[in-house]
Scaffold this motif. Structure first.
Motif, PDB file in Angstrom:
ATOM      1  N   ASP A   6      -9.246 -21.974  31.678  1.00  0.00           N
ATOM      2  CA  ASP A   6      -8.118 -21.076  31.909  1.00  0.00           C
ATOM      3  C   ASP A   6      -6.970 -21.887  32.504  1.00  0.00           C
ATOM      4  OD1 ASP A   6      -7.109 -18.448  31.838  1.00  0.00           O
ATOM      5  OD2 ASP A   6      -7.704 -18.030  33.906  1.00  0.00           O
ATOM      6  N   ASN A  28      -2.023 -17.671  30.078  1.00  0.00           N
ATOM      7  CA  ASN A  28      -1.309 -16.404  30.329  1.00  0.00           C
ATOM      8  C   ASN A  28       0.089 -16.786  30.802  1.00  0.00           C
ATOM      9  OD1 ASN A  28      -1.334 -16.811  33.197  1.00  0.00           O
ATOM     10  ND2 ASN A  28      -3.404 -15.964  33.318  1.00  0.00           N
ATOM     11  N   LYS A  83      -3.181 -12.922  22.498  1.00  0.00           N
ATOM     12  CA  LYS A  83      -3.642 -12.179  23.680  1.00  0.00           C
ATOM     13  C   LYS A  83      -2.720 -10.982  23.886  1.00  0.00           C
ATOM     14  CE  LYS A  83      -5.505 -13.673  28.156  1.00  0.00           C
ATOM     15  NZ  LYS A  83      -5.358 -14.705  29.197  1.00  0.00           N
ATOM     16  N   PHE A 129     -11.416  -8.797  34.200  1.00  0.00           N
ATOM     17  CA  PHE A 129     -11.008  -9.700  35.288  1.00  0.00           C
ATOM     18  C   PHE A 129     -11.922  -9.500  36.500  1.00  0.00           C
ATOM     19  CE2 PHE A 129      -6.255 -10.834  34.561  1.00  0.00           C
ATOM     20  CZ  PHE A 129      -6.478 -11.039  33.207  1.00  0.00           C
ATOM     21  N   ARG A 132     -10.249 -10.374  40.307  1.00  0.00           N
ATOM     22  CA  ARG A 132      -9.271  -9.398  40.832  1.00  0.00           C
ATOM     23  C   ARG A 132      -9.963  -8.106  41.274  1.00  0.00           C
ATOM     24  NH1 ARG A 132      -3.637 -10.419  37.409  1.00  0.00           N
ATOM     25  NH2 ARG A 132      -3.924 -12.676  37.316  1.00  0.00           N
ATOM     26  N   ALA A 163     -13.140 -13.163  32.654  1.00  0.00           N
ATOM     27  CA  ALA A 163     -11.907 -13.828  33.112  1.00  0.00           C
ATOM     28  C   ALA A 163     -11.712 -13.596  34.604  1.00  0.00           C
ATOM     29  CB  ALA A 163     -10.717 -13.291  32.334  1.00  0.00           C
ATOM     30  N   SER A 164     -10.698 -14.279  35.151  1.00  0.00           N
ATOM     31  CA  SER A 164     -10.440 -14.227  36.591  1.00  0.00           C
ATOM     32  C   SER A 164     -11.673 -14.713  37.356  1.00  0.00           C
ATOM     33  CB  SER A 164     -10.031 -12.803  37.005  1.00  0.00           C
ATOM     34  OG  SER A 164      -9.618 -12.741  38.329  1.00  0.00           O
ATOM     35  N   ARG A 166     -13.551 -17.144  39.720  1.00  0.00           N
ATOM     36  CA  ARG A 166     -13.037 -17.879  40.888  1.00  0.00           C
ATOM     37  C   ARG A 166     -14.001 -18.934  41.413  1.00  0.00           C
ATOM     38  NH1 ARG A 166      -9.474 -13.946  43.067  1.00  0.00           N
ATOM     39  NH2 ARG A 166      -8.174 -13.320  41.303  1.00  0.00           N
ATOM     40  N   THR A 183     -14.127 -17.812  31.088  1.00  0.00           N
ATOM     41  CA  THR A 183     -12.982 -18.714  31.178  1.00  0.00           C
ATOM     42  C   THR A 183     -12.715 -18.952  32.654  1.00  0.00           C
ATOM     43  OG1 THR A 183     -10.758 -19.242  30.415  1.00  0.00           O
ATOM     44  CG2 THR A 183     -11.129 -16.936  31.079  1.00  0.00           C
TER      45      THR A 183
HETATM   46  O1  G3P Z   1      -6.170 -15.456  32.322  1.00  0.00           O
HETATM   47  C1  G3P Z   1      -6.551 -14.339  33.018  1.00  0.00           C
HETATM   48  C2  G3P Z   1      -7.329 -14.592  34.285  1.00  0.00           C
HETATM   49  O2  G3P Z   1      -8.304 -15.566  34.099  1.00  0.00           O
HETATM   50  C3  G3P Z   1      -6.508 -14.718  35.526  1.00  0.00           C
HETATM   51  O3  G3P Z   1      -7.258 -15.120  36.649  1.00  0.00           O
HETATM   52  O4  G3P Z   1      -7.434 -15.880  38.997  1.00  0.00           O
HETATM   53  O5  G3P Z   1      -5.208 -15.074  38.107  1.00  0.00           O
HETATM   54  O6  G3P Z   1      -7.060 -13.469  38.528  1.00  0.00           O
HETATM   55  P1  G3P Z   1      -6.697 -14.866  38.148  1.00  0.00           P
END
Ligand code: G3P
Length: 217
Positions: A6, A28, A83, A129, A132, A163-164, A166, A183
């Protein structure tokens, strides 16, 4: 489970691609801003580094605008994955684009019902996500379990792209649940290889080898 990175940082992407472990890339608008590069140029360059899908996000909010922008990005390379946001307009555009053979990643998914809609719209990937969710005190991995159950109930072929992400625990849990793709930022992917006992063991072997006075040649 496939590994996507990502980021829009081409140096990081090239470095990870060289390991042979990288199956694709997601970007993104925030990551494009961070890279400080022209959107179309950087997406094209990334598509030349990896063979797998490269997600490039449109920014229009309406169906016609999304289709116009999607048409620009999908011409960049055959491995571009458009996307789109999880809105009614985005789902409508998803249906149209996938029916034309274009890969679509539906992003900003925060509920299992949204994921169900994306599958019905023919999405190639759904991006829930998890990080988040964690940020607001909900366990993001519960969402992945729900989506896995629902997609399996109806044999949807839409791939669950976590996604998202961490930290490495998100990846371990995704693999346990049977997510199709994760990702993660470059640092999180690299962290998967780290273990203190590996480092300790390697230091010991290196020291003992030096004592033998031998070389391998
Ligand atoms: O690309 C979407 C996602 O992976 C964003 O991650 O850490 O900004 O919540 P984050």
């Amino acid at each position: 489970m496939k590994f996507f990175v990502d980021t829009a940082d081409v140096a990081d992407i090239a470095d990870l691609a060289a390991t042979g472990l990288l199956d694709g890339v997601t970007t993104n608008p925030s990551l494009i801003h961070k890279a400080g590069r022209n959107f179309l140029e950087v997406v094209k360059e990334i598509c030349g580094i990896v063979e797998g899908p490269v997600s490039a996000e449109v920014v229009a909010a309406d169906f016609e605008g999304m289709l116009r922008e999607a048409d620009v990005v999908r011409r960049l390379a055959p491995n571009v994955c458009v996307k789109l946001p999880l809105t009614m307009e985005g789902l409508k555009a998803c249906k149209r684009l996938t029916s034309e053979g274009t890969m679509v990643n539906v992003t900003l998914c925060f509920s299992a019902n949204q994921a169900l809609l994306a599958a019905k719209a023919g999405a190639t990937f759904i991006s829930p996500f998890v990080g988040r969710h964690d940020d607001v005190g909900q366990d993001g991995m519960d969402l992945i379990e729900d989506i896995r159950l629902i997609y399996d109930n109806y044999d949807f072929t839409t791939e669950i792209l976590v996604a998202s992400v961490r930290h490495p625990i998100h990846i371990l849990q995704s693999a346990r649940i049977g997510a199709d793709v994760i990702t993660a930022p470059p640092a999180v992917l690299r962290a998967l290889a780290n273990h203190p006992l590996t480092e300790k063991g390697l230091a010991q072997f290196t020291a003992d080898w030096a004592k033998t006075g031998q070389t391998i040649a």
